[in-house]
Design a protein around this motif. Structure first.
Motif, mmCIF file in Angstrom:
data_model
loop_
_atom_site.group_PDB
_atom_site.id
_atom_site.type_symbol
_atom_site.label_atom_id
_atom_site.label_comp_id
_atom_site.label_asym_id
_atom_site.label_seq_id
_atom_site.Cartn_x
_atom_site.Cartn_y
_atom_site.Cartn_z
ATOM 1 N N ILE A 71 54.796 48.816 43.642
ATOM 2 C CA ILE A 71 54.186 48.564 42.336
ATOM 3 C C ILE A 71 53.010 47.615 42.538
ATOM 4 C CG2 ILE A 71 54.481 47.591 40.031
ATOM 5 C CD1 ILE A 71 57.365 48.396 40.076
ATOM 6 N N THR A 72 51.854 47.974 41.989
ATOM 7 C CA THR A 72 50.682 47.101 42.028
ATOM 8 C C THR A 72 50.191 46.867 40.603
ATOM 9 O OG1 THR A 72 49.221 49.024 42.354
ATOM 10 C CG2 THR A 72 49.957 47.854 44.327
ATOM 11 N N ILE A 73 49.396 45.841 40.426
ATOM 12 C CA ILE A 73 48.846 45.478 39.119
ATOM 13 C C ILE A 73 47.333 45.625 39.165
ATOM 14 C CG2 ILE A 73 48.584 43.648 37.403
ATOM 15 C CD1 ILE A 73 51.161 42.404 38.542
ATOM 16 N N HIS A 74 46.777 46.281 38.145
ATOM 17 C CA HIS A 74 45.329 46.363 37.977
ATOM 18 C C HIS A 74 44.964 45.764 36.624
ATOM 19 C CE1 HIS A 74 43.957 49.658 41.014
ATOM 20 N NE2 HIS A 74 45.059 49.074 41.459
ATOM 21 N N ASP A 75 44.146 44.747 36.636
ATOM 22 C CA ASP A 75 43.621 44.152 35.401
ATOM 23 C C ASP A 75 42.197 44.669 35.205
ATOM 24 O OD1 ASP A 75 42.586 42.575 33.359
ATOM 25 O OD2 ASP A 75 43.656 40.773 34.021
ATOM 26 N N PRO A 76 41.965 45.501 34.185
ATOM 27 C CA PRO A 76 40.626 46.086 34.000
ATOM 28 C C PRO A 76 39.528 45.045 33.815
ATOM 29 C CG PRO A 76 42.239 47.261 32.668
ATOM 30 C CD PRO A 76 42.931 46.030 33.203
ATOM 31 N N LYS A 77 39.879 43.860 33.339
ATOM 32 C CA LYS A 77 38.865 42.836 33.098
ATOM 33 C C LYS A 77 38.325 42.247 34.395
ATOM 34 C CE LYS A 77 39.314 43.097 28.619
ATOM 35 N NZ LYS A 77 38.255 43.764 27.815
ATOM 36 N N THR A 78 39.086 42.332 35.468
ATOM 37 C CA THR A 78 38.671 41.719 36.735
ATOM 38 C C THR A 78 38.615 42.711 37.889
ATOM 39 O OG1 THR A 78 40.977 41.117 37.231
ATOM 40 C CG2 THR A 78 39.659 39.495 36.039
ATOM 41 N N SER A 79 38.876 43.977 37.637
ATOM 42 C CA SER A 79 38.951 44.970 38.702
ATOM 43 C C SER A 79 37.602 45.205 39.371
ATOM 44 C CB SER A 79 39.474 46.293 38.145
ATOM 45 O OG SER A 79 39.377 47.326 39.111
ATOM 46 N N ASP A 80 37.628 45.338 40.697
ATOM 47 C CA ASP A 80 36.423 45.670 41.453
ATOM 48 C C ASP A 80 35.940 47.090 41.174
ATOM 49 O OD1 ASP A 80 36.551 43.180 42.645
ATOM 50 O OD2 ASP A 80 37.562 43.903 44.458
ATOM 51 N N LEU A 81 36.784 47.910 40.543
ATOM 52 C CA LEU A 81 36.429 49.302 40.287
ATOM 53 C C LEU A 81 35.600 49.484 39.017
ATOM 54 C CD1 LEU A 81 39.923 50.903 41.064
ATOM 55 C CD2 LEU A 81 37.911 50.869 42.557
ATOM 56 N N ILE A 82 35.505 48.449 38.188
ATOM 57 C CA ILE A 82 34.925 48.610 36.859
ATOM 58 C C ILE A 82 33.468 49.054 36.900
ATOM 59 C CG2 ILE A 82 34.091 47.272 34.871
ATOM 60 C CD1 ILE A 82 36.868 48.329 34.509
#
Length: 338
Positions: A71-82
């Motif tokens: 399980i991993t967590i992605h926070d859209p506000k800080t993601s490098d993918l944004i």
């Protein structure tokens, strides 16, 4: 008896587990369902949402803020993918008047971000709807993931599983459309039935026997609404001659062997149908809830069909167990596309 998706996936696990993105990653039911899916090795999980909120819920449920392996967590506000997601969304939607700032805002919503993970190969499918509305889930899926090749319509279905103490003749079935298309045309009924037949093959592992449902059986009533169902059955049979289809049928004639033999004695489907195509959303939504609440069937869905990659909806009244089963459904769908 046909196995539930979780049991089916555990019995025949893929060599490489699917990765499923959950767009409501801090909801207690989502976290509990994800932990159960991870424990059963159903899939790898991405919890999407605010990091602090997800960690708080993980701590509540597991005693630690760190997610378990798988399980991993992605926070859209800080993601490098944004930045890449925003540019891709802008290119895809600029013809609709969206600017780069609006694109960035769209992919920073958890549901938009989860769909972008799927579209860009970071995840194999996504599940949401415990908090988001069906409209939000479907809109993001259509706009970001898009429709499957040679498909004109996104529709939905429920997987209906009988209770262990069900009487003889009870069976797992696909009910469609019970959650999305309000008043399908003849052409839309055909699309719904074709997609539902494939869903039956993929998820129930059974050859579909399709009943086009009505308040009439083989001409017992005359009405334009009956004519629509007949026309859809005929068009579907012409388009897919190898499918077993019957329409129009009342539900009792489609489901109960003795009634089917009496009302439609020459049918290969009557009394044995495992794909029930309802004529409109009123009938479908009411029908699955009656089957669930009075018949004791388990209802998994609404599962979306017609998309290029899996994206599924949950009821906002879902339980953690429902979340786990929907993760399994989505993983099974992803496996059929790999």
């Amino acid at each position: 008896m046909t196995q539930l998706p979780k049991a089916l996936l555990m019995q025949s696990p893929p060599a490489q587990p699917a990765t499923i993105a959950l767009s409501e990653g801090s909801d207690p039911r989502i976290v509990a369902g994800a932990l159960a899916a991870q424990s059963a090795a159903l899939a790898k999980i991405i919890l999407v949402g605010t990091l602090a909120d997800i960690q708080t819920e993980l701590t509540t449920q597991t005693g630690t803020a760190e997610p378990p392996q798988g399980i991993t967590i992605h926070d859209p506000k800080t993601s490098d993918l944004i930045n890449g997601f925003a540019q891709a969304y802008f290119e895809k939607r600029k013809h609709k008047g969206i600017d780069l700032q609006g694109a960035r805002a769209a992919v920073q919503t958890p549901v938009g971000y989860a769909a972008m993970l799927v579209q860009h190969g970071q995840a194999d499918g996504t599940v949401g709807g415990a908090v988001y509305t069906t409209g939000e889930i479907v809109r993001n899926a259509i706009q970001i993931i898009g429709l499957a090749e040679n498909t004109k319509l996104v529709s939905s279905f429920f997987l209906m599983y009988p209770p262990e103490d069900a009487p003889e003749g009870a069976r797992a079935m696909v009910y469609s459309d019970c959650g999305l298309v309000i008043d399908p045309s003849v052409e839309e009924l055909v699309e719904i039935a074709k997609a539902s037949a494939q869903s039956c093959t993929d998820l129930l592992l059974e050859k579909p026997r399709i009943a086009m449902l009505s308040f009439s059986t083989q001409g017992s009533a005359e009405h334009p609404k009956v004519d629509k169902v007949i026309a859809a059955a005929e068009a579907l049979q012409a388009d897919a001659p190898d499918l077993r289809i019957e329409g129009e049928l009342q539900f009792d004639a489609a489901f109960t062997a003795s009634v089917g033999a009496r009302k439609a004695p020459d049918s290969r489907v009557a009394g044995r149908a495992n794909v029930m195509i309802f004529p409109n959303l009123d009938a479908g939504n009411i029908g699955y809830k009656i089957t669930q609440r009075l018949g004791g069937y388990s209802a998994i869905g609404p599962v979306l069909q017609g998309l290029a990659k899996p994206a599924n909806d949950l009821s906002r009244g879902c339980s953690a167990e429902d979340v786990t089963e929907m993760i399994a459904v989505t993983a099974l769908q992803a496996g059929k596309r790999s």
